[in-house]
Design an enzyme around this catalytic site. Structure first.
Site, PDB file in Angstrom:
ATOM      1  N   ASN A   9       0.364  -0.662  -0.178  1.00 44.80           N
ATOM      2  CA  ASN A   9       0.385  -0.219   0.193  1.00 44.80           C
ATOM      3  C   ASN A   9       0.917   1.298  -0.086  1.00 44.80           C
ATOM      4  OD1 ASN A   9      -1.461   2.229   0.974  1.00 44.80           O
ATOM      5  ND2 ASN A   9      -2.454   1.737   2.751  1.00 44.80           N
ATOM      6  N   TRP A  10       1.197   1.814  -1.186  1.00 43.27           N
ATOM      7  CA  TRP A  10       1.572   3.212  -1.243  1.00 43.27           C
ATOM      8  C   TRP A  10       1.615   4.528  -1.109  1.00 43.27           C
ATOM      9  CZ3 TRP A  10       4.549   2.181  -6.583  1.00 43.27           C
ATOM     10  CH2 TRP A  10       5.395   1.243  -6.802  1.00 43.27           C
ATOM     11  N   LYS A  11       0.056   4.290  -0.124  1.00 41.14           N
ATOM     12  CA  LYS A  11      -0.131   5.784   0.288  1.00 41.14           C
ATOM     13  C   LYS A  11      -0.597   6.638  -0.633  1.00 41.14           C
ATOM     14  CE  LYS A  11      -0.228   3.221   4.669  1.00 41.14           C
ATOM     15  NZ  LYS A  11      -0.169   3.102   6.289  1.00 41.14           N
ATOM     16  N   HIS A  95      -9.102   0.855   4.545  1.00 42.49           N
ATOM     17  CA  HIS A  95      -7.977   1.592   4.718  1.00 42.49           C
ATOM     18  C   HIS A  95      -8.302   1.981   6.118  1.00 42.49           C
ATOM     19  CE1 HIS A  95      -4.336   2.774   6.522  1.00 42.49           C
ATOM     20  NE2 HIS A  95      -4.022   1.698   5.545  1.00 42.49           N
ATOM     21  N   GLU A  97      -6.661   4.690   7.847  1.00 45.52           N
ATOM     22  CA  GLU A  97      -7.158   6.266   7.399  1.00 45.52           C
ATOM     23  C   GLU A  97      -8.312   6.759   6.296  1.00 45.52           C
ATOM     24  OE1 GLU A  97      -2.797   5.316   5.438  1.00 45.52           O
ATOM     25  OE2 GLU A  97      -2.003   5.098   7.593  1.00 45.52           O
ATOM     26  N   GLU A 167      -5.863  -5.042  10.736  1.00 43.24           N
ATOM     27  CA  GLU A 167      -4.694  -3.580  10.410  1.00 43.24           C
ATOM     28  C   GLU A 167      -4.849  -3.064  11.995  1.00 43.24           C
ATOM     29  OE1 GLU A 167      -2.243  -2.896   6.473  1.00 43.24           O
ATOM     30  OE2 GLU A 167      -4.018  -1.923   6.441  1.00 43.24           O
ATOM     31  N   GLY A 173       2.191   2.711  10.628  1.00 41.48           N
ATOM     32  CA  GLY A 173       3.322   3.285  10.894  1.00 41.48           C
ATOM     33  C   GLY A 173       3.852   3.912  12.121  1.00 41.48           C
ATOM     34  N   SER A 213       3.542  -1.813  10.450  1.00 38.53           N
ATOM     35  CA  SER A 213       4.519  -2.140  10.245  1.00 38.53           C
ATOM     36  C   SER A 213       4.850  -3.178  10.170  1.00 38.53           C
ATOM     37  CB  SER A 213       4.825  -1.489  12.114  1.00 38.53           C
ATOM     38  OG  SER A 213       4.546  -0.155  12.617  1.00 38.53           O
ATOM     39  N   GLY A 234       2.670  -0.988   4.629  1.00 36.53           N
ATOM     40  CA  GLY A 234       3.129   0.424   3.681  1.00 36.53           C
ATOM     41  C   GLY A 234       4.778   0.734   3.864  1.00 36.53           C
ATOM     42  N   GLY A 235       4.810   1.420   4.651  1.00 34.17           N
ATOM     43  CA  GLY A 235       6.069   2.018   4.643  1.00 34.17           C
ATOM     44  C   GLY A 235       7.198   1.186   3.871  1.00 34.17           C
TER      45      GLY A 235
HETATM   46  P1  PGA Z   1       2.877   0.742   7.095  1.00 32.78           P
HETATM   47  O1  PGA Z   1       1.298   0.699   7.164  1.00 32.78           O
HETATM   48  O2  PGA Z   1       3.244  -0.423   7.094  1.00 32.78           O
HETATM   49  O3  PGA Z   1       3.113   2.046   6.849  1.00 32.78           O
HETATM   50  O4  PGA Z   1       2.580   0.473   9.091  1.00 32.78           O
HETATM   51  C1  PGA Z   1       0.693  -0.366   6.801  1.00 32.78           C
HETATM   52  C2  PGA Z   1      -0.811   0.330   6.281  1.00 32.78           C
HETATM   53  O5  PGA Z   1      -1.504   1.174   5.978  1.00 32.78           O
HETATM   54  O6  PGA Z   1      -1.124  -0.346   5.528  1.00 32.78           O
END
Ligand code: PGA
Length: 249
Positions: A9-11, A95, A97, A167, A173, A213, A234-235
């Site tokens: 997930n590149w956001k 998600h 967010e 999640e 994050g 994470s 994500g990251g």
């Molecule tokens: P993260 O994000 O790996 O940066 O914690 C995961 C996500 O939001 O899907």
């Protein structure tokens, strides 16, 4: 045996040129990674570059959000048939967010999931509790509410094409991963709800990913849990070497 699924997930990161640059480095590293499904979800403007870069490889592309209608006067939105036509095969839905910053509800998640399935996309539906929920002992109640509102109303056939990503919001994050045991416990709880709602066969075939994470160092312990069928990253998915080493755990 459920086939692992590793999703990025590149956001709101990476331009189309940066997306293309990622795949140049990433694809050779996963050329022989037949053990898992691999999905990358760029921002919408990076989809075309990603789809063209992954052509002929085993990697597939997904969106990060979708509207529940096929078309209409909804400024700024993108529909499931549009995403399918652009070459997406998957889409993230609900998600945290989206839920937190854009007010997405469980009912919106349900409608988006149905719209995605109707367009032939495979939804990855995200659920998870906040730190306050966990510390207040409400983790299971929150997961139950999200599952009941978003996924329980589906009938068996569409449900069979859904993937869930657990999640925990406190792990996204933050560098604070859920321990493999905490994640596995939530996964068991979710799978049991799937069994009650949709029966034994669908629940044992259901893939439940862990997200929050995930990095090249912790992926192996997470994947050692039989309940964890893959990861939503994500990251650590922004760097090709890092995401490839997660895929190749
Ligand atoms: P993260 O994000 O790996 O940066 O914690 C995961 C996500 O939001 O899907």
């Amino acid at each position: 045996m459920r086939r692992p699924l590793m999703a990025a997930n590149w956001k709101m990161y990476k331009t189309p040129a940066q997306a293309a640059g990622f795949f140049e480095k990433f694809l050779p590293l996963v050329e022989h990674s037949a053990h898992a499904d691999i999905v990358v979800c760029p921002a919408f403007l990076g989809v075309a570059a990603a789809v063209s870069a992954v052509s002929g490889s085993r990697v597939e592309v997904g969106g990060q959000n979708v509207h529940w209608l096929a078309e209409g006067a909804f400024t700024g939105e993108v529909s499931a048939p549009m995403m399918a036509a652009a070459g997406c095969r998957w889409v993230l839905i609900g998600h945290s967010e989206r839920r937190q910053h854009f007010g997405e509800t469980d009912d919106a998640v349900r409608r988006k999931t149905l719209a995605a399935l109707e367009a032939g996309l495979r939804p990855i539906v995200c659920v998870g509790e906040t730190l306050g929920d966990r510390e207040g002992g409400r983790t299971e109640a929150i997961l139950e509410k999200m599952f009941s509102g978003g996924l329980a109303p589906l009938t068996a056939d569409p449900f069979a094409r859904v993937t869930i990503a657990y999640e925990p919001v406190w792990a996204i994050g933050t560098g604070r991963t859920a321990t493999p045991e905490i994640a596995a416990q939530a996964h068991r709880f979710l799978r049991n709800m799937a069994r009650v709602a949709h029966g034994e066969a669908s629940s044992s075939a259901l893939r439940i990913l862990y997200g929050g994470s995930v990095n090249p160092k912790n992926i192996r312990d997470l994947m050692a849990q039989p309940e964890i069928d893959g990861a939503l990253v994500g990251g650590a998915s922004l760097d090709p070497i890092s995401f490839a080493s997660i895929v190749n755990f």
